[in-house]
Design a protein around this motif. Structure first.
Motif, mmCIF file in Angstrom:
data_model
loop_
_atom_site.group_PDB
_atom_site.id
_atom_site.type_symbol
_atom_site.label_atom_id
_atom_site.label_comp_id
_atom_site.label_asym_id
_atom_site.label_seq_id
_atom_site.Cartn_x
_atom_site.Cartn_y
_atom_site.Cartn_z
ATOM 1 N N ALA A 21 -5.135 -12.058 12.395
ATOM 2 C CA ALA A 21 -4.076 -11.453 11.595
ATOM 3 C C ALA A 21 -3.724 -12.325 10.394
ATOM 4 N N SER A 22 -3.796 -13.639 10.556
ATOM 5 C CA SER A 22 -3.509 -14.594 9.480
ATOM 6 C C SER A 22 -3.789 -16.000 9.996
ATOM 7 N N GLU A 36 8.628 -2.316 9.505
ATOM 8 C CA GLU A 36 7.605 -2.695 8.534
ATOM 9 C C GLU A 36 8.291 -2.684 7.178
ATOM 10 N N THR A 41 2.063 -5.660 -1.455
ATOM 11 C CA THR A 41 1.132 -6.591 -0.828
ATOM 12 C C THR A 41 -0.279 -6.295 -1.308
ATOM 13 N N TYR A 42 -1.195 -7.151 -0.928
ATOM 14 C CA TYR A 42 -2.603 -6.866 -1.159
ATOM 15 C C TYR A 42 -3.037 -5.753 -0.217
ATOM 16 N N GLY A 44 -4.500 -3.794 2.649
ATOM 17 C CA GLY A 44 -4.824 -4.178 4.020
ATOM 18 C C GLY A 44 -3.856 -5.175 4.635
ATOM 19 N N TRP A 45 -2.871 -5.625 3.870
ATOM 20 C CA TRP A 45 -1.879 -6.580 4.363
ATOM 21 C C TRP A 45 -0.517 -5.911 4.424
ATOM 22 N N TRP A 47 3.948 -6.730 5.366
ATOM 23 C CA TRP A 47 5.058 -7.588 5.765
ATOM 24 C C TRP A 47 5.776 -6.927 6.939
ATOM 25 N N TYR A 66 3.736 -12.044 7.232
ATOM 26 C CA TYR A 66 2.736 -11.428 6.365
ATOM 27 C C TYR A 66 1.410 -11.454 7.106
ATOM 28 N N VAL A 67 0.882 -10.271 7.450
ATOM 29 C CA VAL A 67 -0.302 -10.200 8.304
ATOM 30 C C VAL A 67 -1.318 -9.190 7.781
ATOM 31 N N ARG A 68 -2.553 -9.408 8.164
ATOM 32 C CA ARG A 68 -3.624 -8.459 7.866
ATOM 33 C C ARG A 68 -3.555 -7.362 8.916
ATOM 34 N N ARG A 69 -3.314 -6.137 8.464
ATOM 35 C CA ARG A 69 -3.053 -5.011 9.375
ATOM 36 C C ARG A 69 -4.136 -4.866 10.448
#
Length: 84
Positions: A21-22, A36, A41-42, A44-45, A47, A66-69
């Protein structure tokens, strides 16, 4: 189970966050989603506003993460509602 691409996390979702995820989660943590956040965000990411859970399942800290979905592991979805 990994989160589905484009899935939206909702209040009560129980998630496991690890290095997928990060990189900040080299030591995995479990969180319960509050909401959420709708911040830019970028692709695919995301908060998340969430409670970090301790080993007994109780909230030990409120965090904005802050995580990669697609790297998020969904443990279950929202808690069942109580009948009144």
């Amino acid at each position: 189970m990994p989160a589905a691409p484009g899935a939206t996390f909702r209040a009560g979702d129980l998630l496991r966050l690890s290095a997928t995820a990060s990189v900040q989660f080299l030591r995995p943590i479990t969180v319960r989603v509050i909401r959420e956040l709708e911040w830019d965000t970028y692709d695919g990411w995301v908060w998340l506003d969430a409670y970090e859970l301790g080993t007994r399942g109780d909230a030990i800290a409120r965090r904005e993460l802050y995580v990669r979905r697609e790297g998020v592991q969904v443990l279950n979805t929202r808690l069942p509602t109580c009948a009144r």
